[in-house]
Design an enzyme around this catalytic site. Structure first.
Site, mmCIF file in Angstrom:
data_model
loop_
_atom_site.group_PDB
_atom_site.id
_atom_site.type_symbol
_atom_site.label_atom_id
_atom_site.label_comp_id
_atom_site.label_asym_id
_atom_site.label_seq_id
_atom_site.Cartn_x
_atom_site.Cartn_y
_atom_site.Cartn_z
ATOM 1 N N HIS A 147 -23.118 -2.719 -10.108
ATOM 2 C CA HIS A 147 -24.154 -1.772 -9.699
ATOM 3 C C HIS A 147 -24.646 -1.032 -10.940
ATOM 4 C CE1 HIS A 147 -25.756 0.748 -6.171
ATOM 5 N NE2 HIS A 147 -26.350 1.197 -7.263
ATOM 6 N N ASN A 195 -31.758 -3.411 0.416
ATOM 7 C CA ASN A 195 -31.979 -1.986 0.170
ATOM 8 C C ASN A 195 -33.452 -1.698 0.413
ATOM 9 O OD1 ASN A 195 -29.336 -1.937 -0.652
ATOM 10 N ND2 ASN A 195 -29.749 -1.421 -2.786
ATOM 11 N N TYR A 200 -36.288 1.506 1.031
ATOM 12 C CA TYR A 200 -36.554 2.938 1.017
ATOM 13 C C TYR A 200 -37.983 3.271 1.429
ATOM 14 C CZ TYR A 200 -32.085 3.832 -1.291
ATOM 15 O OH TYR A 200 -30.743 3.924 -1.575
ATOM 16 N N GLU A 243 -28.576 -0.285 1.774
ATOM 17 C CA GLU A 243 -28.984 1.075 1.386
ATOM 18 C C GLU A 243 -30.258 1.445 2.122
ATOM 19 O OE1 GLU A 243 -29.401 2.074 -2.766
ATOM 20 O OE2 GLU A 243 -27.627 0.898 -3.319
ATOM 21 N N GLU A 256 -29.475 -4.819 -6.597
ATOM 22 C CA GLU A 256 -30.845 -4.599 -7.070
ATOM 23 C C GLU A 256 -31.131 -5.202 -8.437
ATOM 24 O OE1 GLU A 256 -31.685 -0.417 -4.662
ATOM 25 O OE2 GLU A 256 -31.398 -0.348 -6.842
ATOM 26 N N ARG A 300 -19.401 0.936 1.792
ATOM 27 C CA ARG A 300 -19.826 0.101 0.674
ATOM 28 C C ARG A 300 -19.673 0.905 -0.617
ATOM 29 N NH1 ARG A 300 -25.656 -0.971 -1.765
ATOM 30 N NH2 ARG A 300 -25.046 -2.552 -3.284
#
Length: 530
Positions: free
Chosen positions: A184, A368, A370, A437, A229, A139
């Site tokens: 992005h 994504n 985290y 991600e 995002e 990606r």
């Protein structure tokens, strides 16, 4: 809410505290019952360790130990963070070029992405790393201002188009699927001069840019992501102004940014479906980021509130059956706007036309993830008025037992990934999810055992969710190489490969985690040791 790992950890502490007293009994001349007690305690301690209780960042396995045969493993990067060549071959400036050049003190090490890992000139080094890892997909993002230096079709730059043609061709020649993100963070500077994402003109500007990409690369690219995002670049760029373009209008411009992003995404989706999908055979989605939330009092309503204000503000309009923004946000922000003396809500309202256009406008949800937080209702108003924080009206916190990365916001909470995947399954009719991600930051050490712990536990969360019926098609680790980490510059490292930023050749060196990830990709199983 106490997790299984919390309970195990507390049990381990309690058991370890018993050992000295047993040892003291032995020294004083213990009997056989005390000896048997000591052996039991030690044996139980060894058992807990074998179960992972003594290890930070652990998640127990549930169900099948093997990933599905068609599950795709990959890695991710972003144009501004790795390419460099900021003005090479006709590329125009982006808002991140402007920001780092004008405000070096805003970056922790006063650096920029002007050269970064120099992937614009050294993609073959990235390709070698990709081949070594044996990933299924890669990606990467395309820099809008490398294709259209001013953001407009009138500035079309063939050298920029050729660069990405070269990248795509080399990936396919090595049987690596290109997964392309169109945007992005790096908005062309000229687009921002007329308002950027706070101006509805952006919708048409982005569609024209997207069509250029479909026409040039759609014969080979089969997985497209429109935006990466949106919550972050809207909240940070048009809300609190911590990111470029540094528009400080919290609770107003950040919501406009989200609204125009959703419309640009949906318009692009329908343009692709009507003009390209039938002949090119691809699919298109959007990447959203979110934490998962836990409640210490098992309050499901407050957890749902956090999820709607986080993931839901962008996911609900696209993936819910009803469309539009989450009801809780419509009510809260409408009421707050009225209290502020406004004649209409600060949250834009989708008219029936746009509600229908946006709803269902994605073939998959890119996620994504985290980290996570605990959540509760705020004890006092948060943030400035107006703002997203004030509207949300919640406090968040961490668990002191969570393992922390170099980044002060990043904690290892794998059960949060499992939780958010199940939330998506239940809330959005089990839409296909690509994890686009997921990663860990450190100081850049080559023996990066904590990254491996994070990788292992989060892939276990993915596998657990798959075994529990979640439709997950891919996992993408952030990041392939160490890169420019926005306001943190090069002080936080996320790569599976280190980059020698002091060398003109920018040599890439595999970390221990690269070998571990390769082992998972090849075996389609998660090794228990590393």
């Amino acid at each position: 809410m106490r997790t299984e790992s919390d309970i195990k950890q507390n049990s381990l502490i309690n058991v370890s505290q018993q050992i000295p007293s047993v040892s003291a009994d032995l020294q004083a001349g213990c009997d056989m019952s005390n000896l048997r007690s000591m052996f039991f305690v030690v044996g139980f301690l060894v058992y807990l360790i074998s179960q992972g209780a003594a290890e930070p960042c652990f998640l127990a396995a549930k169900g099948s130990p093997t990933f599905p045969a068609n599950f795709s493993f990959g890695v991710a990067t972003a144009a501004y963070q790795i390419e460099g060549g900021w003005n090479a071959d006709g590329k125009g400036p982006s808002i991140w070029d402007d920001f780092t050049h004008k405000n070096p003190d805003k970056i922790r090490d006063k650096s920029s992405g002007d050269v970064a890992a120099d992937s614009y000139h050294r993609f073959d080094q990235d390709l070698q790393a990709l081949k070594e890892l044996k990933v299924d997909h890669y990606r990467f993002s395309i820099a809008w201002s490398r294709i259209y230096p001013t953001g407009d079709i009138s500035s079309k730059n063939q050298k920029g188009i050729d660069y990405y043609n070269n990248v795509i061709d080399k990936l396919i020649a090595n049987r690596i699927e290109p997964v392309v993100t169109m945007f992005h963070y790096d908005l062309p500077s000229e687009v921002q001069k007329i308002g950027g994402f706070a101006n509805s003109l952006l919708v048409n500007q982005f569609v024209v840019y997207a069509i250029e990409l479909f026409e040039n690369y759609g014969d080979r690219v089969k997985t497209w992501i429109t935006f990466n995002e949106p919550y972050d670049y809207c909240q940070n760029g048009y809300g609190d102004a911590s990111y470029p373009p540094q528009v400080y209008a919290p609770g107003v411009a950040d919501y406009l940014c989200i609204d125009n992003t959703l419309k640009a995404h949906a318009a692009t989706y329908h343009s692709y479906k009507s003009r390209f999908a039938k002949t090119q055979g691809g699919r298109l989605g959007i990447t959203l980021d979110s934490r998962f939330f836990f409640s210490r009092t098992n309050d499901e309503d407050i957890v749902d509130r956090g999820m709607q204000y986080g993931l839901g503000i962008l996911a609900h309009p696209i993936f819910s059956k009803s469309g539009g923004y989450p009801d809780i946000m419509i009510m809260d922000i409408g009421a707050n706007s009225q209290k502020e003396g406004r004649i209409r809500s600060r949250l834009p309202s989708f008219k029936n036309k746009w509600r229908d256009i946006v709803r269902g406008s994605a073939d998959f949800l890119g996620l994504n993830y985290y980290s996570s937080r605990y959540i509760k209702r705020a004890s006092k108003p948060n943030g400035v008025s107006p703002s997203w924080e004030r509207d949300m009206d919640c406090d968040t916190s961490i668990d002191s037992n969570w393992l922390r990365a170099k980044s002060d916001w990043l904690y290892c909470v794998p059960e949060g990934l499992e939780g958010i995947l199940k939330f998506i399954r239940d809330e959005y009719d089990n839409v296909e999810v690509m994890i686009t991600e997921n990663g860990w930051s450190d100081d850049g050490e080559l023996i990066d055992d904590n990254r491996i712990r994070y990788l292992r536990s989060h892939l276990q969360a993915v596998l657990n969710a798959i075994n529990d019926g979640c439709k997950i098609s891919a996992y993408t680790h952030w990041s392939l190489i160490d890169n420019f980490e926005w306001l943190k510059g090069y002080t936080e490292k996320f790569g599976l490969y280190a980059v020698n930023m002091s060398s003109p050749n920018r040599e890439r060196t595999a970390k221990k985690s690269a070998g571990y990830y390769k082992q998972i990709i090849e075996s389609r199983k998660i090794p228990s040791i590393f």
